[in-house]
Design a protein around this motif. Structure first.
Motif, PDB file in Angstrom:
ATOM      1  N   LEU B 221      -5.089   0.812  -9.252  1.00  0.00           N
ATOM      2  CA  LEU B 221      -3.987   0.052  -9.820  1.00  0.00           C
ATOM      3  C   LEU B 221      -3.068  -0.466  -8.730  1.00  0.00           C
ATOM      4  O   LEU B 221      -2.500  -1.547  -8.835  1.00  0.00           O
ATOM      5  CB  LEU B 221      -3.200   0.933 -10.788  1.00  0.00           C
ATOM      6  CG  LEU B 221      -4.060   1.625 -11.870  1.00  0.00           C
ATOM      7  CD1 LEU B 221      -3.232   2.645 -12.631  1.00  0.00           C
ATOM      8  CD2 LEU B 221      -4.642   0.607 -12.823  1.00  0.00           C
ATOM      9  N   LYS B 222      -2.882   0.305  -7.682  1.00  0.00           N
ATOM     10  CA  LYS B 222      -1.944  -0.071  -6.626  1.00  0.00           C
ATOM     11  C   LYS B 222      -2.327   0.636  -5.345  1.00  0.00           C
ATOM     12  O   LYS B 222      -2.742   1.793  -5.381  1.00  0.00           O
ATOM     13  CB  LYS B 222      -0.530   0.400  -7.032  1.00  0.00           C
ATOM     14  CG  LYS B 222       0.447  -0.726  -7.193  1.00  0.00           C
ATOM     15  CD  LYS B 222       1.843  -0.219  -7.440  1.00  0.00           C
ATOM     16  CE  LYS B 222       2.718  -1.411  -7.740  1.00  0.00           C
ATOM     17  NZ  LYS B 222       3.169  -1.523  -9.089  1.00  0.00           N
ATOM     18  N   TYR B 233       9.811  -0.568  -7.207  1.00  0.00           N
ATOM     19  CA  TYR B 233       9.928  -0.397  -8.646  1.00  0.00           C
ATOM     20  C   TYR B 233      11.315  -0.852  -9.072  1.00  0.00           C
ATOM     21  O   TYR B 233      12.336  -0.277  -8.632  1.00  0.00           O
ATOM     22  CB  TYR B 233       9.697   1.079  -8.993  1.00  0.00           C
ATOM     23  CG  TYR B 233       9.535   1.326 -10.471  1.00  0.00           C
ATOM     24  CD1 TYR B 233       8.388   0.891 -11.143  1.00  0.00           C
ATOM     25  CD2 TYR B 233      10.516   1.999 -11.182  1.00  0.00           C
ATOM     26  CE1 TYR B 233       8.234   1.116 -12.491  1.00  0.00           C
ATOM     27  CE2 TYR B 233      10.365   2.229 -12.535  1.00  0.00           C
ATOM     28  CZ  TYR B 233       9.218   1.791 -13.181  1.00  0.00           C
ATOM     29  OH  TYR B 233       9.064   2.017 -14.511  1.00  0.00           O
ATOM     30  N   PHE B 307       3.646   5.606 -11.841  1.00  0.00           N
ATOM     31  CA  PHE B 307       2.351   5.818 -12.471  1.00  0.00           C
ATOM     32  C   PHE B 307       2.439   5.747 -13.983  1.00  0.00           C
ATOM     33  O   PHE B 307       1.597   5.150 -14.653  1.00  0.00           O
ATOM     34  CB  PHE B 307       1.791   7.181 -12.049  1.00  0.00           C
ATOM     35  CG  PHE B 307       0.308   7.240 -12.206  1.00  0.00           C
ATOM     36  CD1 PHE B 307      -0.523   6.921 -11.155  1.00  0.00           C
ATOM     37  CD2 PHE B 307      -0.255   7.584 -13.425  1.00  0.00           C
ATOM     38  CE1 PHE B 307      -1.876   6.944 -11.304  1.00  0.00           C
ATOM     39  CE2 PHE B 307      -1.621   7.606 -13.587  1.00  0.00           C
ATOM     40  CZ  PHE B 307      -2.439   7.284 -12.517  1.00  0.00           C
ATOM     41  N   ASP B 309       4.306   4.023 -15.657  1.00  0.00           N
ATOM     42  CA  ASP B 309       4.572   2.665 -16.106  1.00  0.00           C
ATOM     43  C   ASP B 309       3.367   1.739 -15.908  1.00  0.00           C
ATOM     44  O   ASP B 309       3.400   0.586 -16.288  1.00  0.00           O
ATOM     45  CB  ASP B 309       5.794   2.123 -15.333  1.00  0.00           C
ATOM     46  CG  ASP B 309       6.415   0.925 -16.033  1.00  0.00           C
ATOM     47  OD1 ASP B 309       6.065   0.701 -17.207  1.00  0.00           O
ATOM     48  OD2 ASP B 309       7.230   0.241 -15.412  1.00  0.00           O
ATOM     49  N   LEU B 310       2.300   2.266 -15.282  1.00  0.00           N
ATOM     50  CA  LEU B 310       1.160   1.375 -14.990  1.00  0.00           C
ATOM     51  C   LEU B 310       0.226   1.233 -16.196  1.00  0.00           C
ATOM     52  O   LEU B 310       0.076   2.143 -16.971  1.00  0.00           O
ATOM     53  CB  LEU B 310       0.387   1.922 -13.782  1.00  0.00           C
ATOM     54  CG  LEU B 310       1.091   1.701 -12.443  1.00  0.00           C
ATOM     55  CD1 LEU B 310       0.391   2.493 -11.341  1.00  0.00           C
ATOM     56  CD2 LEU B 310       1.130   0.228 -12.056  1.00  0.00           C
TER      57      LEU B 310
END
Lengths: 374, 310
Positions: B221-222, B233, B307, B309-310
């Motif tokens: 994801l990142k 963030y 995490f 929020d992903l």
């Protein structure tokens, strides 16, 4: 080479540290040898014998007396009717019912001919077969002697009885001692079982513990690992054979007529074959239980079709062909030939070649199917 | 005239993963994963159980073959040059996988031998870890405590002085003190020039890595330095506390402008949808709901928040 030696050393350490496995490896097989060799007998003794005598004549009583004097039969009871005898057979109290018909003696004298009925409990087919042979022998010898006497009696003059006496001579096992026959066979069984079980469970154990994964990321070579893992069991197999041979000689007094090194030569090649089968099982299983179960499956087939308990010659022809694939069969043949018959190298050459080719093929196949990566 | 020619060879020991995919029975465990690890870096794969971390490790340590894509470790291809990789990397699987019936010393000697080295040869590398194990060197590995087992496993993975170290969830099931110690050890190993790829489900360990990849359901994801990830963030997170924690979560979730609400240690982490969110409004709302001892304060963003929020 150094790596192989190190793995072997590690394996031995692990074997000797496994406190629950040690007695299984060293004590149980020898107990098995002692117990099985004493217990696994083909002799049928103490047959529970009963009879129904409708005739009550001198001839019928004499017939029963001959059964009485035999070692093999225990006369359990006399029944008034066949019906009652059948009932007791059903209850399992008697194994054999001999029915003597009415006018047994009269028919013998007058017509020179009569019938006898014999019923045998054949739940255990092998024992029933043996009982049948005993009964037939007793009746035919009775038949001969009574005929002679009746003829003398009838014609009123002396006739010289013609007697043909057969004296069997049992070669390679003079007293027909079944132990001499069984001990080498059971020794084969124990050596095979132990090395097959231990080797098939061994590599699987590393899989189960996760150590195989750790080993697989090392630069160790396939052959180093496999030889290192299996060699200790090759040694163990030979150790068990040695101890077994000592027990056979000391405890059972089994003769070792041939050269003992022939047995070792054969066993050392034979063990390579068995360890190859173990490796193959190891490769295709994930847990020790699975490996154990498959090893057990093969062992049972190998044992029952080895000629150890039932002669190969009496199997149906397709089964006889299947036994050609059975390694135990060859080992049983060779160990009996060398120990009891004193066979030399030339006599066991064909078995040796077969096992060597077999070992080569199985190991090639097992190594080929062993993968370090999936 | 003399020319002094100085040739400086910069050895780029790193891990390159390009578009790696791996499926088990049509379920994609790893889905087109791409990342790079620089030499001497401490790189973390952060994600929950079942995210595909172990599969990536198994591919990079040549235990599994990828369905698609390619990867190199220390410039060796994981498929073509698997033999070279096996002698130049150290791997510590998630599950303790040393011989439980061999002693500490025997395990070390065993792994040293199969790597063609000796304990003495690379002793310097493991010295500060092994010193803690030394009092137990004659004890069987199976009888060691969790922390000690993990130290032994690390020693065994380091015994051949690997250039790259793979650690698959090394701190799972280890007490907090040992975990902290373990990360200090990793930092020291990093100073010795070893590239380290570590995976962990613990978000608090993420901030100890140089760079991290957040991974979920087989996808990355990142990827960035943990500080950058948290700094980037943009949402404001509030720590909220009251006497009735359970009721608090429930009531916050019923608050009209809430964005996300989740428990975080002793606090509830609350994020609002509106940029012009006023804590006083929320305070008032909660008081109406009969909460007492209400605390509302701005929280520091952690990897876990990102995490979530992903």
């Amino acid at each position: 080479m150094k790596i192989i030696l190190f793995i072997i050393q590690k394996e031995f350490k692990q074997i000797f540290r496994n406190k629950s496995m040690l007695p299984i490896i060293f004590i149980l097989p020898l107990l098995q040898l002692v117990i099985l060799s004493n217990a696994a007998s083909f002799e049928v003794k103490n047959i529970k014998f009963s009879y129904v005598d409708h005739d009550h004549s001198a001839a019928s009583r004499e017939l029963i007396r001959t059964f009485q004097s035999s070692d093999y039969f225990d006369i359990i009871a006399e029944f008034p009717s066949k019906k009652e005898a059948n009932l007791q057979m059903q209850k399992g109290n008697v194994d054999v019912i001999l029915e003597i018909p009415i006018h047994f003696e009269r028919n013998l004298i007058k017509q020179n001919y009569t019938n006898l009925s014999v019923s045998i409990n054949a739940i255990d087919g092998a024992a029933a077969g043996v009982s049948n042979v005993y009964i037939t022998q007793i009746i035919s010898s009775f038949n001969q002697s009574i005929k002679m006497r009746l003829q003398i009696y009838n014609q009123g003059n002396e006739v010289q009885p013609e007697n043909i006496l057969t004296i069997p001579s049992f070669w390679y096992n003079k007293n027909l001692n079944y132990k001499i026959f069984m001990v080498p066979g059971i020794l084969v069984l124990i050596v095979t079982m132990l090395s097959l079980f231990l080797s098939s469970m061994n590599i699987v154990r590393e899989k189960e513990m996760g150590t195989l994964e750790q080993i697989n990321v090392t630069p160790i070579k396939k052959h180093q690992f496999i030889i290192g893992k299996l060699f200790p069991f090759w040694i163990l197999g030979l150790v068990i054979l040695t101890v077994g041979l000592i027990i056979a000689k000391v405890l059972f007094n089994v003769p070792i007529l041939g050269n003992i090194f022939l047995i070792y030569l054969f066993t050392s090649i034979y063990l390579i074959l068995i360890l190859g089968i173990g490796l193959f099982i190891s490769n295709h299983t994930e847990t020790q239980q699975q490996a154990m179960f498959i090893a057990w499956f093969f062992t049972v087939i190998f044992i029952l079709m080895s000629g150890l308990f039932t002669p190969i010659e009496s199997m149906p022809s397709w089964a006889q062909k299947v036994t050609l694939l059975n390694p135990i069969r060859y080992f049983v043949e060779v160990i009996r030939m060398v120990m009891l018959k004193g066979a030399g190298f030339n006599d066991i050459k064909s078995q040796l070649v077969i096992i060597a080719i077999y070992a080569f093929a199985i190991n090639g196949f097992a190594v080929w199917s062993y993968k370090k990566t999936n | 005239m003399n020319f002094d020619i100085a040739i400086v060879i910069a050895i780029e020991m790193n891990i390159k993963v390009q578009n790696i995919s791996k499926s088990y029975n049509k379920i994609k465990a790893v889905d087109a994963v791409t990342f790079e690890v620089n030499s001497g870096e401490l790189f973390g794969l952060i994600g929950p159980d079942g995210a595909g971390k172990t599969t990536i490790f198994r591919i990079l340590t040549t235990l599994l073959m990828p369905d698609e894509g390619n990867a190199t470790v220390a410039e060796y291809d994981v498929v073509a040059d698997y033999k070279a990789i096996r002698s130049s990397v150290g791997y510590m699987p998630g599950k303790f996988s040393l011989y439980q019936d061999l002693t500490v010393e025997e395990n070390l000697e065993f792994f040293a031998t199969i790597f063609g080295t000796t304990l003495a040869e690379n002793y310097a590398l493991i010295a500060d870890i092994y010193i803690q194990l030394e009092p137990f060197k004659d004890r069987r590995a199976g009888a060691l405590s969790g922390g000690m087992k993990q130290k032994l496993a690390l020693c065994c993975a380091l015994i051949h002085a690997p250039k790259v170290l793979f650690l698959d969830e090394p701190t799972t099931g280890v007490d907090p003190v040992s975990r902290k110690e373990f990360w200090q050890m990793l930092k020291r190993l990093q100073l010795k020039g070893i590239t380290i790829l570590v995976s962990t489900p613990y978000m608090d360990e993420a901030s100890l890595c140089d760079r991290i990849a957040l991974i979920q359901k087989g996808k990355i994801l990142k990827i960035d330095a943990p500080q950058v990830i948290t700094a980037n963030y943009e949402k404001l997170i509030y720590d909220i506390q009251s006497k009735n924690t359970h009721g608090l979560i429930h009531d916050l979730k019923n608050y009209s402008s809430h964005y996300s609400v989740y428990a975080f240690g002793e606090f509830i982490h609350y994020i609002d949808k509106n940029v012009d969110f006023k804590p006083e409004d929320l305070q008032q709302y909660l008081e109406e709901k009969n909460h007492s001892d209400i605390i509302i304060k701005k929280a520091e963003t952690t990897i876990e928040d990102v995490f979530m929020d992903l």
